[in-house]
Design a protein around this motif. Structure first.
Motif, PDB file in Angstrom:
ATOM      1  N   MET A   1       0.821  -1.188   0.000  1.00 59.29           N
ATOM      2  CA  MET A   1       0.000   0.000   0.000  1.00 59.29           C
ATOM      3  C   MET A   1       0.869   1.257   0.000  1.00 59.29           C
ATOM      4  O   MET A   1       0.529   2.240  -0.631  1.00 59.29           O
ATOM      5  CB  MET A   1      -0.914  -0.005   1.216  1.00 59.29           C
ATOM      6  CG  MET A   1      -1.818   1.172   1.272  1.00 59.29           C
ATOM      7  SD  MET A   1      -3.505   0.783   0.927  1.00 59.29           S
ATOM      8  CE  MET A   1      -4.202   0.867   2.536  1.00 59.29           C
ATOM      9  N   LYS A   2       2.013   1.195   0.691  1.00 62.74           N
ATOM     10  CA  LYS A   2       2.892   2.359   0.737  1.00 62.74           C
ATOM     11  C   LYS A   2       3.493   2.657  -0.632  1.00 62.74           C
ATOM     12  O   LYS A   2       3.849   3.784  -0.916  1.00 62.74           O
ATOM     13  CB  LYS A   2       4.008   2.147   1.750  1.00 62.74           C
ATOM     14  CG  LYS A   2       3.541   2.203   3.173  1.00 62.74           C
ATOM     15  CD  LYS A   2       4.698   2.107   4.120  1.00 62.74           C
ATOM     16  CE  LYS A   2       4.220   2.215   5.550  1.00 62.74           C
ATOM     17  NZ  LYS A   2       5.304   2.218   6.504  1.00 62.74           N
ATOM     18  N   ARG A   3       3.599   1.673  -1.493  1.00 62.91           N
ATOM     19  CA  ARG A   3       4.172   1.878  -2.819  1.00 62.91           C
ATOM     20  C   ARG A   3       3.221   2.642  -3.736  1.00 62.91           C
ATOM     21  O   ARG A   3       3.642   3.156  -4.751  1.00 62.91           O
ATOM     22  CB  ARG A   3       4.517   0.541  -3.454  1.00 62.91           C
ATOM     23  CG  ARG A   3       5.688  -0.125  -2.803  1.00 62.91           C
ATOM     24  CD  ARG A   3       6.055  -1.347  -3.579  1.00 62.91           C
ATOM     25  NE  ARG A   3       6.220  -2.445  -2.644  1.00 62.91           N
ATOM     26  CZ  ARG A   3       6.315  -3.693  -2.965  1.00 62.91           C
ATOM     27  NH1 ARG A   3       6.225  -4.046  -4.221  1.00 62.91           N
ATOM     28  NH2 ARG A   3       6.489  -4.613  -2.070  1.00 62.91           N
ATOM     29  N   LEU A   4       1.959   2.681  -3.391  1.00 66.13           N
ATOM     30  CA  LEU A   4       0.982   3.357  -4.241  1.00 66.13           C
ATOM     31  C   LEU A   4       0.953   4.868  -4.016  1.00 66.13           C
ATOM     32  O   LEU A   4       0.561   5.617  -4.909  1.00 66.13           O
ATOM     33  CB  LEU A   4      -0.406   2.766  -4.006  1.00 66.13           C
ATOM     34  CG  LEU A   4      -0.546   1.285  -4.350  1.00 66.13           C
ATOM     35  CD1 LEU A   4      -1.936   0.798  -4.008  1.00 66.13           C
ATOM     36  CD2 LEU A   4      -0.249   1.053  -5.814  1.00 66.13           C
ATOM     37  N   ALA A  61      -5.423  -0.045  -8.108  1.00 64.28           N
ATOM     38  CA  ALA A  61      -4.497  -0.968  -7.435  1.00 64.28           C
ATOM     39  C   ALA A  61      -4.749  -0.989  -5.929  1.00 64.28           C
ATOM     40  O   ALA A  61      -4.679  -2.039  -5.298  1.00 64.28           O
ATOM     41  CB  ALA A  61      -3.063  -0.560  -7.730  1.00 64.28           C
ATOM     42  N   ARG A  62      -5.060   0.154  -5.370  1.00 63.06           N
ATOM     43  CA  ARG A  62      -5.344   0.218  -3.929  1.00 63.06           C
ATOM     44  C   ARG A  62      -6.607  -0.571  -3.594  1.00 63.06           C
ATOM     45  O   ARG A  62      -6.660  -1.289  -2.594  1.00 63.06           O
ATOM     46  CB  ARG A  62      -5.488   1.664  -3.488  1.00 63.06           C
ATOM     47  CG  ARG A  62      -5.722   1.805  -2.018  1.00 63.06           C
ATOM     48  CD  ARG A  62      -5.699   3.258  -1.605  1.00 63.06           C
ATOM     49  NE  ARG A  62      -5.973   3.350  -0.175  1.00 63.06           N
ATOM     50  CZ  ARG A  62      -6.881   4.136   0.359  1.00 63.06           C
ATOM     51  NH1 ARG A  62      -7.586   4.929  -0.409  1.00 63.06           N
ATOM     52  NH2 ARG A  62      -7.073   4.155   1.650  1.00 63.06           N
ATOM     53  N   ARG A  63      -7.626  -0.431  -4.424  1.00 62.17           N
ATOM     54  CA  ARG A  63      -8.878  -1.158  -4.165  1.00 62.17           C
ATOM     55  C   ARG A  63      -8.680  -2.663  -4.310  1.00 62.17           C
ATOM     56  O   ARG A  63      -9.256  -3.430  -3.550  1.00 62.17           O
ATOM     57  CB  ARG A  63      -9.964  -0.669  -5.120  1.00 62.17           C
ATOM     58  CG  ARG A  63     -10.486   0.682  -4.745  1.00 62.17           C
ATOM     59  CD  ARG A  63     -11.648   1.077  -5.596  1.00 62.17           C
ATOM     60  NE  ARG A  63     -12.125   2.415  -5.212  1.00 62.17           N
ATOM     61  CZ  ARG A  63     -12.970   3.116  -5.904  1.00 62.17           C
ATOM     62  NH1 ARG A  63     -13.465   2.634  -7.030  1.00 62.17           N
ATOM     63  NH2 ARG A  63     -13.343   4.300  -5.500  1.00 62.17           N
ATOM     64  N   ARG A  64      -7.882  -3.069  -5.284  1.00 62.20           N
ATOM     65  CA  ARG A  64      -7.624  -4.499  -5.464  1.00 62.20           C
ATOM     66  C   ARG A  64      -6.861  -5.081  -4.296  1.00 62.20           C
ATOM     67  O   ARG A  64      -7.106  -6.191  -3.866  1.00 62.20           O
ATOM     68  CB  ARG A  64      -6.853  -4.748  -6.758  1.00 62.20           C
ATOM     69  CG  ARG A  64      -7.714  -4.611  -7.970  1.00 62.20           C
ATOM     70  CD  ARG A  64      -6.978  -5.064  -9.195  1.00 62.20           C
ATOM     71  NE  ARG A  64      -7.842  -4.906 -10.363  1.00 62.20           N
ATOM     72  CZ  ARG A  64      -7.453  -5.083 -11.595  1.00 62.20           C
ATOM     73  NH1 ARG A  64      -6.202  -5.404 -11.848  1.00 62.20           N
ATOM     74  NH2 ARG A  64      -8.279  -4.925 -12.584  1.00 62.20           N
ATOM     75  N   ARG A  65      -5.903  -4.335  -3.787  1.00 69.62           N
ATOM     76  CA  ARG A  65      -5.145  -4.825  -2.621  1.00 69.62           C
ATOM     77  C   ARG A  65      -5.986  -4.840  -1.368  1.00 69.62           C
ATOM     78  O   ARG A  65      -5.785  -5.654  -0.491  1.00 69.62           O
ATOM     79  CB  ARG A  65      -3.918  -3.952  -2.392  1.00 69.62           C
ATOM     80  CG  ARG A  65      -2.841  -4.193  -3.401  1.00 69.62           C
ATOM     81  CD  ARG A  65      -1.613  -3.428  -3.037  1.00 69.62           C
ATOM     82  NE  ARG A  65      -0.556  -3.715  -4.011  1.00 69.62           N
ATOM     83  CZ  ARG A  65       0.689  -3.412  -3.832  1.00 69.62           C
ATOM     84  NH1 ARG A  65       1.080  -2.793  -2.743  1.00 69.62           N
ATOM     85  NH2 ARG A  65       1.582  -3.708  -4.743  1.00 69.62           N
ATOM     86  N   GLY A  66      -6.943  -3.919  -1.287  1.00 68.16           N
ATOM     87  CA  GLY A  66      -7.790  -3.838  -0.102  1.00 68.16           C
ATOM     88  C   GLY A  66      -8.796  -4.980  -0.023  1.00 68.16           C
ATOM     89  O   GLY A  66      -9.236  -5.348   1.051  1.00 68.16           O
ATOM     90  N   THR A  67      -9.135  -5.601  -1.160  1.00 68.46           N
ATOM     91  CA  THR A  67     -10.109  -6.687  -1.146  1.00 68.46           C
ATOM     92  C   THR A  67      -9.475  -8.034  -0.872  1.00 68.46           C
ATOM     93  O   THR A  67     -10.172  -9.004  -0.652  1.00 68.46           O
ATOM     94  CB  THR A  67     -10.855  -6.760  -2.500  1.00 68.46           C
ATOM     95  OG1 THR A  67      -9.912  -6.950  -3.549  1.00 68.46           O
ATOM     96  CG2 THR A  67     -11.647  -5.483  -2.741  1.00 68.46           C
ATOM     97  N   ARG A  68      -8.165  -8.115  -0.927  1.00 71.17           N
ATOM     98  CA  ARG A  68      -7.480  -9.403  -0.688  1.00 71.17           C
ATOM     99  C   ARG A  68      -7.213  -9.639   0.760  1.00 71.17           C
ATOM    100  O   ARG A  68      -7.034  -8.904   1.597  1.00 71.17           O
ATOM    101  CB  ARG A  68      -6.173  -9.455  -1.461  1.00 71.17           C
ATOM    102  CG  ARG A  68      -6.414  -9.556  -2.935  1.00 71.17           C
ATOM    103  CD  ARG A  68      -5.129  -9.679  -3.657  1.00 71.17           C
ATOM    104  NE  ARG A  68      -5.404  -9.700  -5.091  1.00 71.17           N
ATOM    105  CZ  ARG A  68      -4.490  -9.693  -5.999  1.00 71.17           C
ATOM    106  NH1 ARG A  68      -3.215  -9.698  -5.675  1.00 71.17           N
ATOM    107  NH2 ARG A  68      -4.800  -9.708  -7.266  1.00 71.17           N
TER     108      ARG A  68
END
Length: 68
Positions: A1-4, A61-68
């Motif tokens: 998340m920090k990379r985004l 990308a943030r939303r995709r990572r948040g759903t995993r």
């Protein structure tokens, strides 16, 4: 998340710069050598679109990572 965050920040900055360049190129914002220049009226929207694309990529990308 920090990379985004850097991607989002660069996107916002590019979009803002592209908007200013577009407005200067269209002679809406005066007081610059860029004012009324067709070159900046062309480059500005390209930079603006690139910035918006980066912002969209970061959000998706943030939303995709948040759903995993």
């Amino acid at each position: 998340m920090k990379r985004l965050w850097p991607l989002l920040l660069v996107g916002v900055i590019l979009a803002a710069v592209g908007l200013v360049w577009t407005l200067q190129g269209l002679n809406v914002l005066g007081g610059s050598a860029m004012s009324g220049s067709a070159l900046w009226a062309t480059i500005g929207p390209i930079v603006l679109i690139a910035g918006v694309v980066l912002v969209i990529v970061a959000i998706v990308a943030r939303r995709r990572r948040g759903t995993r």
